[in-house]
Scaffold this motif. Structure first.
Motif, PDB file in Angstrom:
ATOM      1  N   UNK A   5     -27.982   0.843  -2.521  1.00  0.00           N
ATOM      2  CA  UNK A   5     -26.571   0.688  -1.774  1.00  0.00           C
ATOM      3  C   UNK A   5     -26.312   2.235  -1.647  1.00  0.00           C
ATOM      4  N   UNK A   6     -26.300   2.999  -2.544  1.00  0.00           N
ATOM      5  CA  UNK A   6     -25.926   4.456  -2.243  1.00  0.00           C
ATOM      6  C   UNK A   6     -26.407   5.053  -1.322  1.00  0.00           C
ATOM      7  N   UNK A   7     -27.900   4.812  -0.911  1.00  0.00           N
ATOM      8  CA  UNK A   7     -28.403   5.466   0.070  1.00  0.00           C
ATOM      9  C   UNK A   7     -27.827   4.970   1.507  1.00  0.00           C
ATOM     10  N   UNK A   8     -27.751   3.555   1.273  1.00  0.00           N
ATOM     11  CA  UNK A   8     -27.159   3.052   2.747  1.00  0.00           C
ATOM     12  C   UNK A   8     -25.915   3.500   3.136  1.00  0.00           C
ATOM     13  N   UNK A   9     -24.888   3.547   2.007  1.00  0.00           N
ATOM     14  CA  UNK A   9     -23.698   3.938   2.308  1.00  0.00           C
ATOM     15  C   UNK A   9     -23.388   5.507   2.663  1.00  0.00           C
ATOM     16  N   UNK A  10     -24.220   6.238   2.027  1.00  0.00           N
ATOM     17  CA  UNK A  10     -24.466   7.751   2.391  1.00  0.00           C
ATOM     18  C   UNK A  10     -24.909   8.026   3.760  1.00  0.00           C
ATOM     19  N   UNK A  11     -25.874   7.053   4.352  1.00  0.00           N
ATOM     20  CA  UNK A  11     -26.298   7.497   5.517  1.00  0.00           C
ATOM     21  C   UNK A  11     -25.098   6.438   6.561  1.00  0.00           C
ATOM     22  N   UNK A  17     -27.214  -2.887   5.725  1.00  0.00           N
ATOM     23  CA  UNK A  17     -27.016  -3.422   4.478  1.00  0.00           C
ATOM     24  C   UNK A  17     -26.559  -4.862   4.457  1.00  0.00           C
ATOM     25  N   UNK A  18     -25.609  -5.072   5.010  1.00  0.00           N
ATOM     26  CA  UNK A  18     -24.859  -6.255   5.262  1.00  0.00           C
ATOM     27  C   UNK A  18     -25.735  -7.306   5.731  1.00  0.00           C
ATOM     28  N   UNK A  19     -26.388  -6.950   7.008  1.00  0.00           N
ATOM     29  CA  UNK A  19     -27.370  -8.029   7.429  1.00  0.00           C
ATOM     30  C   UNK A  19     -28.449  -8.066   6.806  1.00  0.00           C
ATOM     31  N   UNK A  20     -29.091  -7.250   6.084  1.00  0.00           N
ATOM     32  CA  UNK A  20     -30.286  -7.450   5.003  1.00  0.00           C
ATOM     33  C   UNK A  20     -29.784  -8.729   3.954  1.00  0.00           C
ATOM     34  N   UNK A  21     -28.552  -8.213   3.347  1.00  0.00           N
ATOM     35  CA  UNK A  21     -28.063  -9.219   2.659  1.00  0.00           C
ATOM     36  C   UNK A  21     -27.843 -10.738   2.871  1.00  0.00           C
ATOM     37  N   UNK A  22     -27.314 -10.661   4.248  1.00  0.00           N
ATOM     38  CA  UNK A  22     -27.084 -12.022   4.764  1.00  0.00           C
ATOM     39  C   UNK A  22     -28.625 -12.700   5.054  1.00  0.00           C
ATOM     40  N   UNK A  23     -29.552 -12.120   5.596  1.00  0.00           N
ATOM     41  CA  UNK A  23     -30.706 -12.481   5.860  1.00  0.00           C
ATOM     42  C   UNK A  23     -31.429 -12.977   4.492  1.00  0.00           C
ATOM     43  N   UNK A  24     -31.241 -11.973   3.514  1.00  0.00           N
ATOM     44  CA  UNK A  24     -31.896 -12.458   2.152  1.00  0.00           C
ATOM     45  C   UNK A  24     -31.210 -13.720   1.772  1.00  0.00           C
ATOM     46  N   UNK A  25     -29.953 -13.925   1.830  1.00  0.00           N
ATOM     47  CA  UNK A  25     -29.171 -14.997   1.267  1.00  0.00           C
ATOM     48  C   UNK A  25     -29.640 -16.217   2.150  1.00  0.00           C
TER      49      UNK A  25
END
Length: 70
Positions: A5-11, A17-25
């Motif tokens: 999450x830190x890596x994604x938020x820094x970039x 990240x939201x799309x990845x979490x949605x697709x995982x769920x």
């Protein structure tokens, strides 16, 4: 996970990240649904098999009763 999450938020890739979490769920939900559907199908097959066995026994018993009456 916090490092990810830190890596994604820094970039600035929070949308990714939201799309990845949605697709995982969504994928986890699909797997759960398919597993439950498979279990329901097995239970229905068991029910039909037992019903067929019951009907066979009842048919034989009715045939024996008919022969006794004749």
């Amino acid at each position: 996970m916090p490092d990810l999450i830190r890596i994604f938020s820094e970039r600035g890739d929070l949308a990714h990240l939201a799309l990845f979490l949605w697709a995982s769920a969504a994928s986890a939900g699909l797997l759960f649904t398919l597993r439950e559907l498979s279990a329901a199908s097995r239970r229905f097959d068991d029910f039909v098999r037992e019903l067929q066995r019951f009907n066979r026994k009842a048919h034989r018993r009715a045939g024996n009763l008919k022969e006794d009456l004749d």
